[in-house]
Enzyme design. Structure first.
Site, PDB file in Angstrom:
ATOM      1  N   HIS A  16       0.838  -1.207   0.000  1.00 16.05           N
ATOM      2  CA  HIS A  16       0.000   0.000   0.000  1.00 16.05           C
ATOM      3  C   HIS A  16       0.868   1.251   0.000  1.00 16.05           C
ATOM      4  CE1 HIS A  16      -2.969  -2.878   1.910  1.00 16.05           C
ATOM      5  NE2 HIS A  16      -3.674  -2.369   0.920  1.00 16.05           N
TER       6      HIS A  16
ATOM      7  N   LYS B 272      -1.312  -6.492  -8.060  1.00 18.26           N
ATOM      8  CA  LYS B 272      -1.703  -7.813  -7.543  1.00 18.26           C
ATOM      9  C   LYS B 272      -3.157  -8.113  -7.905  1.00 18.26           C
ATOM     10  CE  LYS B 272      -2.409  -9.017  -3.248  1.00 18.26           C
ATOM     11  NZ  LYS B 272      -3.729  -9.718  -3.424  1.00 18.26           N
TER      12      LYS B 272
ATOM     13  N   GLN C 257      -8.873  -6.255 -11.253  1.00 17.66           N
ATOM     14  CA  GLN C 257      -9.580  -5.099 -10.693  1.00 17.66           C
ATOM     15  C   GLN C 257      -9.190  -3.824 -11.454  1.00 17.66           C
ATOM     16  OE1 GLN C 257     -10.378  -4.287  -6.350  1.00 17.66           O
ATOM     17  NE2 GLN C 257      -8.421  -3.266  -6.495  1.00 17.66           N
TER      18      GLN C 257
ATOM     19  N   SER D 294      -2.974  -8.074   2.513  1.00 16.31           N
ATOM     20  CA  SER D 294      -3.518  -8.034   3.881  1.00 16.31           C
ATOM     21  C   SER D 294      -3.935  -9.436   4.306  1.00 16.31           C
ATOM     22  CB  SER D 294      -4.717  -7.092   3.940  1.00 16.31           C
ATOM     23  OG  SER D 294      -4.345  -5.828   3.436  1.00 16.31           O
TER      24      SER D 294
HETATM   25  O1  PAF Z   1      -8.222  -3.568  -3.686  1.00 14.18           O
HETATM   26  C1  PAF Z   1      -8.903  -3.260  -2.673  1.00 14.18           C
HETATM   27  O2  PAF Z   1      -8.414  -3.159  -1.553  1.00 14.18           O
HETATM   28  C2  PAF Z   1     -10.397  -3.001  -2.852  1.00 14.18           C
HETATM   29  O3  PAF Z   1     -10.956  -3.844  -3.806  1.00 14.18           O
HETATM   30  C3  PAF Z   1     -10.727  -1.525  -3.161  1.00 14.18           C
HETATM   31  C4  PAF Z   1     -10.134  -1.074  -4.480  1.00 14.18           C
HETATM   32  C5  PAF Z   1     -10.188  -0.646  -2.034  1.00 14.18           C
HETATM   33  C6  PAF Z   1     -12.231  -1.328  -3.244  1.00 14.18           C
HETATM   34  O4  PAF Z   1     -12.859  -1.660  -2.048  1.00 14.18           O
END
Ligand code: PAF
Length: 286
Positions: free
Chosen positions: A39, A152, A156, A189
């Site tokens: 992150h 990762k 998405q 996480s």
């Molecule tokens: O990748 C993530 O942690 C989640 O899918 C996100 C993009 C914060 C949306 O809740």
């Protein structure tokens, strides 16, 4: 500037609007908290490209199906804030679910496209509707110019890019490379769920991908053979149960037989009861 913390969407949006009025650009890093070094690479990329960095910390209920790990997902907001402050993040948005989805909420963003039908989308049918909805809301609430996501979750990124394009959202989406531990394990996480023996076993994910990547670099272009190399390596780890290994174009996620354009080699594997994902991008010559 002391890091600001907002819990209400209207207050977050008003502050972001004032920043924009002052001529500042905003970089958004959406997260679900339990922050790790991966992150932090998002925060640094956002800081470099934007005047103001906003991190959201929100475990989004709409992207979890019943029986998934919504309740047990790690929550450690105080530690998260300490890490974000150290990185020089300007503001954190940390709403309650009821603030994001108040009574009467009924407008979802439902991406209905190739990018959501396969891989994670095939196994987690409501997942990308939840992601697309919350990410669209977060972009609107934070008035983001840019948004930063980790590789990762490459699928998405493909889905978010599709939404941004289809809905004409004025946001530039940046994908930040996977951050790995020294062992090769992709930081996540969910690694917190792994017991020591499982953590060791989980290194098979990156090892198997590396094996295919090495073969690709040496000239192997057959999708079937590259996938087989990954499966072979995974089969050698008794604690690993494969959910899928797939090779598709990226970001379109179309099937391929020969890797001649940019492709995603992705996998999902259970180590014990923990489901982990990882991937590598193979840069084709087209
Ligand atoms: O990748 C993530 O942690 C989640 O899918 C996100 C993009 C914060 C949306 O809740």
């Amino acid at each position: 500037m002391k890091m600001k913390i907002f819990t209400m969407p209207e207050e977050m949006q008003a502050w972001a609007t004032a920043q924009k009025a002052a001529g500042r650009t905003i970089g958004l890093c959406p997260t679900m908290g339990a922050l790790h070094e991966g992150h932090m690479t998002l925060m640094r990329a956002a800081k470099e490209a934007s005047d103001i960095v906003i991190a959201s910390v929100f475990v989004n209920p709409t992207q979890f199906a019943p029986g998934e790990d919504y309740e047990k997902y790690p929550r450690q907001f105080r530690e998260d804030c300490e890490k974000l402050a150290r990185e020089g993040v300007d503001a954190v948005f940390h709403p309650e679910p009821a603030a994001m989805y108040p009574a009467g909420f009924g407008t979802y963003v439902t991406p209905d496209c190739a990018e959501t039908q396969v891989l994670e989308g095939a196994r987690r049918p409501i997942h990308f509707r939840g992601v697309a909805t919350v990410v669209t809301k977060l972009m609107n609430i934070t008035r983001a110019d840019r948004a930063f996501f980790g590789q990762k979750d490459a699928q998405q990124v493909a889905v978010v890019r599709r939404c941004v394009e289809d809905l004409n959202l004025p946001v530039q989406v940046t994908m930040v490379p996977i951050c790995r531990e020294e062992s090769g394990l992709a930081r996540s996480s969910r690694n917190a769920y792994l017991r020591p023996a499982e953590r060791k076993a989980a290194t098979v994910l990156s090892r198997s991908l590396r094996k295919a990547e090495t073969a690709f670099t040496a000239g192997e272009r057959s999708a079937e053979r590259l996938v087989a190399l990954v499966q072979e390596e995974l089969a050698g780890e008794p604690l690993a149960r494969v959910d899928y290994v797939a090779l598709r174009t990226f970001p379109g996620l179309q099937p391929v037989t020969e890797v001649r354009e940019t492709c995603l080699l992705a996998l999902a594997v259970f180590i014990g009861t923990t489901r982990l994902i990882d991937n590598v991008i193979l840069e084709g010559e087209a």
